[in-house]
Design a protein around this motif. Structure first.
Motif, mmCIF file in Angstrom:
data_model
loop_
_atom_site.group_PDB
_atom_site.id
_atom_site.type_symbol
_atom_site.label_atom_id
_atom_site.label_comp_id
_atom_site.label_asym_id
_atom_site.label_seq_id
_atom_site.Cartn_x
_atom_site.Cartn_y
_atom_site.Cartn_z
ATOM 1 N N VAL A 92 -24.713 -82.054 91.164
ATOM 2 C CA VAL A 92 -25.411 -81.798 90.050
ATOM 3 C C VAL A 92 -25.536 -80.295 89.480
ATOM 4 N N ALA A 93 -25.516 -79.526 90.481
ATOM 5 C CA ALA A 93 -25.554 -78.035 90.494
ATOM 6 C C ALA A 93 -24.220 -77.677 89.626
ATOM 7 N N PHE A 94 -23.017 -78.136 90.314
ATOM 8 C CA PHE A 94 -21.728 -77.929 89.776
ATOM 9 C C PHE A 94 -21.856 -78.283 88.212
ATOM 10 N N ALA A 95 -22.113 -79.664 87.970
ATOM 11 C CA ALA A 95 -22.149 -80.109 86.676
ATOM 12 C C ALA A 95 -22.936 -79.116 85.747
ATOM 13 N N CYS A 96 -24.047 -78.694 86.080
ATOM 14 C CA CYS A 96 -24.949 -77.657 85.416
ATOM 15 C C CYS A 96 -24.324 -76.402 85.157
ATOM 16 N N ALA A 97 -23.597 -75.855 86.181
ATOM 17 C CA ALA A 97 -22.710 -74.647 85.924
ATOM 18 C C ALA A 97 -21.818 -74.852 84.700
ATOM 19 N N VAL A 98 -20.950 -75.991 85.053
ATOM 20 C CA VAL A 98 -20.098 -76.251 83.768
ATOM 21 C C VAL A 98 -20.686 -76.428 82.603
ATOM 22 N N ALA A 99 -21.842 -76.913 82.477
ATOM 23 C CA ALA A 99 -22.777 -77.134 81.106
ATOM 24 C C ALA A 99 -23.091 -75.825 80.562
ATOM 25 N N PHE A 100 -23.573 -74.687 81.553
ATOM 26 C CA PHE A 100 -23.628 -73.383 81.277
ATOM 27 C C PHE A 100 -22.679 -72.683 80.786
ATOM 28 N N VAL A 101 -21.157 -72.950 81.224
ATOM 29 C CA VAL A 101 -19.995 -72.301 80.490
ATOM 30 C C VAL A 101 -19.968 -72.956 79.108
ATOM 31 N N LEU A 102 -20.004 -74.327 79.148
ATOM 32 C CA LEU A 102 -19.926 -74.883 77.732
ATOM 33 C C LEU A 102 -20.951 -74.286 76.783
ATOM 34 N N HIS A 103 -22.217 -74.001 77.057
ATOM 35 C CA HIS A 103 -23.334 -73.352 76.468
ATOM 36 C C HIS A 103 -22.843 -72.137 75.953
ATOM 37 N N LEU A 104 -22.131 -71.297 76.629
ATOM 38 C CA LEU A 104 -21.892 -69.967 76.205
ATOM 39 C C LEU A 104 -20.754 -70.063 75.167
ATOM 40 N N LEU A 105 -19.758 -71.128 75.280
ATOM 41 C CA LEU A 105 -18.992 -71.219 74.093
ATOM 42 C C LEU A 105 -19.596 -71.899 72.974
ATOM 43 N N GLY A 106 -20.555 -72.858 73.001
ATOM 44 C CA GLY A 106 -21.197 -73.174 71.981
ATOM 45 C C GLY A 106 -22.079 -72.420 71.092
ATOM 46 N N ARG A 107 -22.492 -71.406 71.712
ATOM 47 C CA ARG A 107 -23.577 -70.340 71.111
ATOM 48 C C ARG A 107 -23.026 -69.350 70.266
ATOM 49 N N VAL A 108 -21.608 -69.274 70.231
ATOM 50 C CA VAL A 108 -21.009 -68.234 69.562
ATOM 51 C C VAL A 108 -21.308 -68.387 67.975
ATOM 52 N N VAL B 193 -21.865 -62.461 68.226
ATOM 53 C CA VAL B 193 -22.256 -63.302 69.610
ATOM 54 C C VAL B 193 -20.928 -64.139 70.073
ATOM 55 N N ASN B 194 -20.406 -63.605 71.089
ATOM 56 C CA ASN B 194 -19.066 -64.181 71.536
ATOM 57 C C ASN B 194 -19.530 -64.986 72.857
ATOM 58 N N ALA B 195 -18.670 -65.543 73.520
ATOM 59 C CA ALA B 195 -18.833 -66.317 74.699
ATOM 60 C C ALA B 195 -19.862 -65.505 75.897
ATOM 61 N N VAL B 196 -19.142 -64.468 76.132
ATOM 62 C CA VAL B 196 -19.890 -63.566 77.005
ATOM 63 C C VAL B 196 -20.803 -62.466 76.728
ATOM 64 N N ARG B 197 -20.267 -61.698 75.666
ATOM 65 C CA ARG B 197 -20.923 -60.487 75.016
ATOM 66 C C ARG B 197 -21.534 -60.710 73.705
ATOM 67 N N THR B 198 -22.483 -59.840 73.479
ATOM 68 C CA THR B 198 -23.168 -59.763 72.202
ATOM 69 C C THR B 198 -22.852 -58.317 71.626
ATOM 70 N N HIS B 199 -22.411 -58.253 70.374
ATOM 71 C CA HIS B 199 -22.325 -57.028 69.948
ATOM 72 C C HIS B 199 -23.142 -56.757 68.522
ATOM 73 N N HIS B 200 -23.642 -55.492 68.591
ATOM 74 C CA HIS B 200 -24.340 -55.247 67.234
ATOM 75 C C HIS B 200 -23.969 -54.051 66.606
ATOM 76 N N TYR B 201 -23.517 -53.931 65.365
ATOM 77 C CA TYR B 201 -22.924 -53.091 64.654
ATOM 78 C C TYR B 201 -23.701 -52.621 63.286
#
Length: 156
Positions: free
Chosen positions: A60-76, A88-96
């Motif tokens: 279940v923890a591994f599945a949650c880790a996979v879901a977190f990576v998918l969340h990073l991709l879904g939040r862009v 807001v990209n997968a890993v970093r957020t930039h403000h200009y």
């Protein structure tokens, strides 16, 4: 906006604040995350006896880790407001701020537009997915209109 497609009439700048985010990529990311977690929970419940509680929790923890990576991709997303642009990209957020933004380009076949900044950086805006062709062209045109209206390109 650079694009190999035929010229279109100019798109007006949208009213602020505005957020662009992918529709299909977001849907795929979150549905996949839910399926992975649900499948892992079901597997942890029904898996054969040699697997003990720590093994089941690890699944279940591994599945949650996979879901977190998918969340990073879904939040862009790309957000524009009175102050400037937030990417807001997968890993970093930039403000200009607007004066720092020079240009946005989306070439045919690019996965997402590239935004050029006054400090020499070029950052991909994953929140506008090139695979959503008409929607990506429209979003890039709107962003280009905002940059022309508020950004460094307006000066001079």
């Amino acid at each position: 906006m650079s694009d190999a497609a035929p010229a279109r009439e100019p798109v007006p700048a949208p009213s602020l604040p505005v957020t662009w985010r992918p529709s299909r990529g977001r849907l795929v990311a979150y549905v996949s995350a839910a399926v992975v977690v649900a499948g892992a929970v079901a597997m942890a419940i029904f898996i054969a006896e040699p697997f003990k509680l720590p093994d089941r929790l690890a699944i279940v923890a591994f599945a949650c880790a996979v879901a977190f990576v998918l969340h990073l991709l879904g939040r862009v997303r790309v957000e524009a407001d009175e102050e400037g642009l937030t990417i807001v990209n997968a890993v970093r957020t930039h403000h200009y701020t607007w004066p720092e933004v020079i240009e946005v380009t989306l070439l045919v076949g690019d996965p997402w537009p590239k935004i050029d900044f006054s400090d020499g950086r070029t950052i991909g805006a994953m929140g506008i997915q090139g695979s959503e062709k008409p929607r990506a062209r429209r979003a890039t045109a709107e962003l280009a209109a905002l940059i022309k209206e508020r950004g460094e390109a307006d000066e001079g």
